[in-house]
Design a protein around this motif. Structure first.
Motif, PDB file in Angstrom:
ATOM      1  N   CYS A  36      81.118  13.009  44.509  1.00 53.05           N
ATOM      2  CA  CYS A  36      79.867  12.765  45.236  1.00 53.05           C
ATOM      3  C   CYS A  36      79.812  11.302  45.654  1.00 53.05           C
ATOM      4  CB  CYS A  36      78.658  13.085  44.348  1.00 53.05           C
ATOM      5  SG  CYS A  36      78.572  14.807  43.851  1.00 53.05           S
ATOM      6  N   LYS A  37      79.004  11.026  46.647  1.00 56.20           N
ATOM      7  CA  LYS A  37      78.793   9.654  47.098  1.00 56.20           C
ATOM      8  C   LYS A  37      77.315   9.321  46.900  1.00 56.20           C
ATOM      9  CE  LYS A  37      82.342   9.903  50.639  1.00 56.20           C
ATOM     10  NZ  LYS A  37      83.487   9.362  50.207  1.00 56.20           N
ATOM     11  N   ASP A  40      72.700   4.765  48.011  1.00 53.17           N
ATOM     12  CA  ASP A  40      72.339   3.414  47.571  1.00 53.17           C
ATOM     13  C   ASP A  40      70.854   3.207  47.854  1.00 53.17           C
ATOM     14  OD1 ASP A  40      72.526   0.904  46.530  1.00 53.17           O
ATOM     15  OD2 ASP A  40      73.606   0.040  48.242  1.00 53.17           O
ATOM     16  N   LYS A  54      72.568   4.172  42.741  1.00 51.41           N
ATOM     17  CA  LYS A  54      74.030   4.126  42.843  1.00 51.41           C
ATOM     18  C   LYS A  54      74.645   3.337  41.683  1.00 51.41           C
ATOM     19  CE  LYS A  54      77.691   3.217  46.123  1.00 51.41           C
ATOM     20  NZ  LYS A  54      78.001   3.026  47.523  1.00 51.41           N
ATOM     21  N   GLU A  58      77.286   5.212  39.241  1.00 58.19           N
ATOM     22  CA  GLU A  58      78.680   4.754  39.315  1.00 58.19           C
ATOM     23  C   GLU A  58      79.016   3.756  38.216  1.00 58.19           C
ATOM     24  OE1 GLU A  58      79.163   3.368  43.366  1.00 58.19           O
ATOM     25  OE2 GLU A  58      79.491   5.418  44.083  1.00 58.19           O
ATOM     26  N   GLY A 143      73.227  12.637  48.697  1.00 54.98           N
ATOM     27  CA  GLY A 143      74.351  11.920  48.102  1.00 54.98           C
ATOM     28  C   GLY A 143      75.030  12.719  46.998  1.00 54.98           C
ATOM     29  N   GLU A 166      85.485  10.010  38.282  1.00 59.25           N
ATOM     30  CA  GLU A 166      84.846  10.059  39.603  1.00 59.25           C
ATOM     31  C   GLU A 166      84.393  11.476  39.924  1.00 59.25           C
ATOM     32  OE1 GLU A 166      87.121   8.293  42.731  1.00 59.25           O
ATOM     33  OE2 GLU A 166      87.493   6.475  41.572  1.00 59.25           O
TER      34      GLU A 166
END
Length: 190
Positions: A36-37, A40, A54, A58, A143, A166
């Motif tokens: 996933c991203k 932010d 974020k 992360e 996201g 990740e």
């Protein structure tokens, strides 16, 4: 001899039997792995503090994430009971796993409302309920490859990311607390 025409009640029973047979072959939980991203965005936790989503997602620490809303009476309490159970199992190290619940109802779920919600589940440090603008909540969902457009579309989604990975494990389906704990074991959270 006359043929009998089934009554409405008999038709409902027959339809219910067909649904049970069809759904019995499909798994109750769908588990997948994905990258996933995280968006932010800056959200606000139950204490009124700004949190950069974020950065948490992360961080490299284990993270468990779900989507809830404070006045939900069906899916959300079950998801939150799982978090409370996990914190109990983790004991003194419960703060080492980030538990994140993001509201899908930012108009009603103020930081105070979320703090009251968490109090019902005896949440400990390490579990944050986040709110923010509708735009930022939507970005957070996108996201995570998830989008719940409104309260009537609420679905049970839990995302788990083990430390240093990740890959996120997406669990779609409503789990009991014991099933949730088992999924956390499988992903290395416990």
């Amino acid at each position: 001899m006359s043929a009998t025409v089934p009554g409405f009640g008999q038709l409902l029973l027959a339809a219910a039997a067909c649904v049970q047979v069809a759904s019995a072959s499909e798994p109750r939980l769908r588990v997948s792995s994905e990258v996933c991203k995280p968006a932010d965005v800056v959200l606000i936790n139950q204490d009124g503090q700004k949190v950069r989503l974020k950065q948490i997602l992360e961080s490299g620490d284990p993270v468990v994430l779900n989507f809830i809303y404070g006045h939900c009476t069906t899916i959300c309490p079950t998801l939150s009971a799982g978090y409370a159970t996990l914190q109990g199992r983790l004991g003194a190290s419960s703060g080492k796993v980030h538990l994140i619940s993001i509201t899908i109802d930012p108009d009603r779920d103020t930081p105070k409302a979320l703090k009251d919600y968490m109090r019902r589940f005896r949440a400990r440090p390490g579990w944050d309920c986040l709110t923010g603008s509708r735009r930022d909540i939507d970005a957070a969902m996108h996201g995570m490859n998830t989008f719940i457009p409104d309260l009537s579309s609420m679905v049970p989604i839990t995302m788990i990311r083990p430390a240093g990975s990740e890959q996120w494990v997406r669990i779609f389906g409503l789990m009991s607390s014991s099933e949730f704990i088992e999924q956390c074991r499988r992903t290395g959270i416990l």
